[in-house]
Design a protein around this motif. Structure first.
Motif, PDB file in Angstrom:
ATOM      1  N   ASN A  88      17.533  10.624  25.020  1.00 14.20           N
ATOM      2  CA  ASN A  88      18.938  10.557  25.441  1.00 14.20           C
ATOM      3  C   ASN A  88      19.927  10.943  24.335  1.00 14.20           C
ATOM      4  N   ASN A  89      19.397  11.451  23.213  1.00 18.18           N
ATOM      5  CA  ASN A  89      20.247  11.900  22.095  1.00 18.18           C
ATOM      6  C   ASN A  89      21.196  10.807  21.606  1.00 18.18           C
ATOM      7  N   LYS A  90      20.640   9.606  21.411  1.00 18.32           N
ATOM      8  CA  LYS A  90      21.445   8.476  20.970  1.00 18.32           C
ATOM      9  C   LYS A  90      20.728   7.733  19.852  1.00 18.32           C
ATOM     10  N   ALA A  91      21.508   6.987  19.094  1.00 18.20           N
ATOM     11  CA  ALA A  91      20.926   6.130  18.059  1.00 18.20           C
ATOM     12  C   ALA A  91      21.753   4.871  17.915  1.00 18.20           C
ATOM     13  N   GLN A  92      21.058   3.828  17.554  1.00 20.24           N
ATOM     14  CA  GLN A  92      21.683   2.552  17.213  1.00 20.24           C
ATOM     15  C   GLN A  92      21.289   2.264  15.770  1.00 20.24           C
ATOM     16  N   VAL A  93      22.279   1.973  14.935  1.00 19.88           N
ATOM     17  CA  VAL A  93      22.025   1.664  13.534  1.00 19.88           C
ATOM     18  C   VAL A  93      22.609   0.285  13.253  1.00 19.88           C
ATOM     19  N   ILE A  94      21.772  -0.591  12.718  1.00 23.08           N
ATOM     20  CA  ILE A  94      22.193  -1.950  12.397  1.00 23.08           C
ATOM     21  C   ILE A  94      22.108  -2.125  10.883  1.00 23.08           C
ATOM     22  N   LEU A  95      23.230  -2.504  10.291  1.00 18.82           N
ATOM     23  CA  LEU A  95      23.270  -2.792   8.858  1.00 18.82           C
ATOM     24  C   LEU A  95      23.478  -4.281   8.654  1.00 18.82           C
ATOM     25  N   THR A  96      22.627  -4.868   7.856  1.00 13.92           N
ATOM     26  CA  THR A  96      22.748  -6.269   7.486  1.00 13.92           C
ATOM     27  C   THR A  96      23.057  -6.319   5.995  1.00 13.92           C
ATOM     28  N   THR A  97      24.179  -6.931   5.665  1.00 13.12           N
ATOM     29  CA  THR A  97      24.586  -7.050   4.271  1.00 13.12           C
ATOM     30  C   THR A  97      24.600  -8.522   3.885  1.00 13.12           C
ATOM     31  N   LEU A  98      23.903  -8.806   2.812  1.00 16.11           N
ATOM     32  CA  LEU A  98      23.822 -10.177   2.302  1.00 16.11           C
ATOM     33  C   LEU A  98      24.487 -10.212   0.932  1.00 16.11           C
ATOM     34  N   VAL A  99      25.450 -11.113   0.772  1.00 14.03           N
ATOM     35  CA  VAL A  99      26.171 -11.255  -0.487  1.00 14.03           C
ATOM     36  C   VAL A  99      25.909 -12.655  -1.033  1.00 14.03           C
ATOM     37  N   PHE A 100      25.537 -12.726  -2.281  1.00 17.05           N
ATOM     38  CA  PHE A 100      25.295 -14.001  -2.966  1.00 17.05           C
ATOM     39  C   PHE A 100      24.303 -14.888  -2.208  1.00 17.05           C
ATOM     40  N   GLU A 101      23.113 -14.342  -1.972  1.00 14.98           N
ATOM     41  CA  GLU A 101      22.063 -15.149  -1.356  1.00 14.98           C
ATOM     42  C   GLU A 101      21.704 -16.318  -2.277  1.00 14.98           C
ATOM     43  N   GLU A 102      21.270 -17.386  -1.697  1.00 14.19           N
ATOM     44  CA  GLU A 102      20.883 -18.596  -2.435  1.00 14.19           C
ATOM     45  C   GLU A 102      22.021 -19.075  -3.333  1.00 14.19           C
ATOM     46  N   ALA A 103      23.187 -19.212  -2.737  1.00 18.38           N
ATOM     47  CA  ALA A 103      24.398 -19.555  -3.490  1.00 18.38           C
ATOM     48  C   ALA A 103      24.254 -20.853  -4.284  1.00 18.38           C
ATOM     49  N   GLU A 104      23.679 -21.875  -3.676  1.00 18.13           N
ATOM     50  CA  GLU A 104      23.557 -23.154  -4.385  1.00 18.13           C
ATOM     51  C   GLU A 104      22.590 -23.047  -5.553  1.00 18.13           C
ATOM     52  N   LYS A 105      21.464 -22.444  -5.316  1.00 20.03           N
ATOM     53  CA  LYS A 105      20.432 -22.327  -6.355  1.00 20.03           C
ATOM     54  C   LYS A 105      20.930 -21.484  -7.533  1.00 20.03           C
ATOM     55  N   LYS A 106      21.639 -20.404  -7.232  1.00 23.35           N
ATOM     56  CA  LYS A 106      22.065 -19.470  -8.283  1.00 23.35           C
ATOM     57  C   LYS A 106      23.495 -19.709  -8.764  1.00 23.35           C
ATOM     58  N   GLN A 107      24.102 -20.782  -8.270  1.00 23.00           N
ATOM     59  CA  GLN A 107      25.473 -21.145  -8.656  1.00 23.00           C
ATOM     60  C   GLN A 107      26.486 -20.037  -8.333  1.00 23.00           C
ATOM     61  N   TYR A 108      26.357 -19.501  -7.124  1.00 24.79           N
ATOM     62  CA  TYR A 108      27.339 -18.543  -6.621  1.00 24.79           C
ATOM     63  C   TYR A 108      28.414 -19.311  -5.860  1.00 24.79           C
ATOM     64  N   PRO A 109      29.621 -18.770  -5.769  1.00 26.47           N
ATOM     65  CA  PRO A 109      30.700 -19.499  -5.095  1.00 26.47           C
ATOM     66  C   PRO A 109      30.533 -19.610  -3.582  1.00 26.47           C
ATOM     67  N   PHE A 110      29.804 -18.677  -3.000  1.00 29.01           N
ATOM     68  CA  PHE A 110      29.602 -18.673  -1.542  1.00 29.01           C
ATOM     69  C   PHE A 110      28.440 -17.755  -1.212  1.00 29.01           C
ATOM     70  N   SER A 111      28.019 -17.812   0.042  1.00 28.40           N
ATOM     71  CA  SER A 111      27.065 -16.827   0.554  1.00 28.40           C
ATOM     72  C   SER A 111      27.683 -16.220   1.807  1.00 28.40           C
ATOM     73  N   LEU A 112      27.327 -14.972   2.061  1.00 30.31           N
ATOM     74  CA  LEU A 112      27.912 -14.251   3.192  1.00 30.31           C
ATOM     75  C   LEU A 112      26.892 -13.285   3.757  1.00 30.31           C
ATOM     76  N   LYS A 113      26.790 -13.306   5.073  1.00 30.19           N
ATOM     77  CA  LYS A 113      25.914 -12.377   5.785  1.00 30.19           C
ATOM     78  C   LYS A 113      26.743 -11.703   6.865  1.00 30.19           C
ATOM     79  N   VAL A 114      26.705 -10.383   6.873  1.00 32.52           N
ATOM     80  CA  VAL A 114      27.429  -9.608   7.878  1.00 32.52           C
ATOM     81  C   VAL A 114      26.448  -8.632   8.517  1.00 32.52           C
TER      82      VAL A 114
END
Length: 141
Positions: free
Chosen positions: A52-78
């Motif tokens: 059908n000449n189509k595509a679906q692209v999914i991007l997962t972005t993870l910022v500051f994984e394991e925030a507590e363990k690594k002393q990051y200010p937050f964690s974020l997943k989009v």
């Protein structure tokens, strides 16, 4: 220089995107806020429908994984999903467009989403750097 639009039109057509998930968590256990080095990664999932000449692209972005363990200010997943169509493309071209061009088209939306979420959450607004999509693909191998 004047160029007719149909002569420079891409065979990859961006039909739109949607945000599938945003998960932002403040690290309430952060001891003493310190300046941290940006830590993020991007994962992609590409689904091409050759018939059908189509595509679906999914991007997962993870910022500051394991925030507590690594002393990051937050964690974020989009997670962002983009829909694309192709005109006059071979299967090989569809694969290249889906894995390179589509990722390059979607990533600025993720950057904007992350900046908006962090500024709205009243933490230092985070602006992800631009990425080299070719190197991203190479790193996946």
């Amino acid at each position: 220089m004047s160029v007719q639009a149909d002569k420079i039109k891409s065979s990859l057509i961006f039909k739109g995107y949607r945000v599938k998930k945003i998960d932002f968590t403040i690290n309430d256990n952060l001891k003493d806020p310190i300046e941290v080095k940006l830590d993020f990664n991007i994962k992609k999932e590409v689904n091409v429908d050759y018939d059908n000449n189509k595509a679906q692209v999914i991007l997962t972005t993870l910022v500051f994984e394991e925030a507590e363990k690594k002393q990051y200010p937050f964690s974020l997943k989009v997670i962002v999903e983009g829909q694309f169509e192709f005109e006059n493309c071979s299967k090989k071209q569809m694969d290249v467009f889906s894995n390179l061009n589509a990722v390059a088209i979607l990533f600025p939306y993720i950057r904007a989403i992350i900046t908006n979420i962090t500024s709205t959450a009243n933490v230092n607004p985070l602006i992800l750097p631009s990425i080299n999509v070719i190197k991203l693909i190479e790193n996946e191998s």
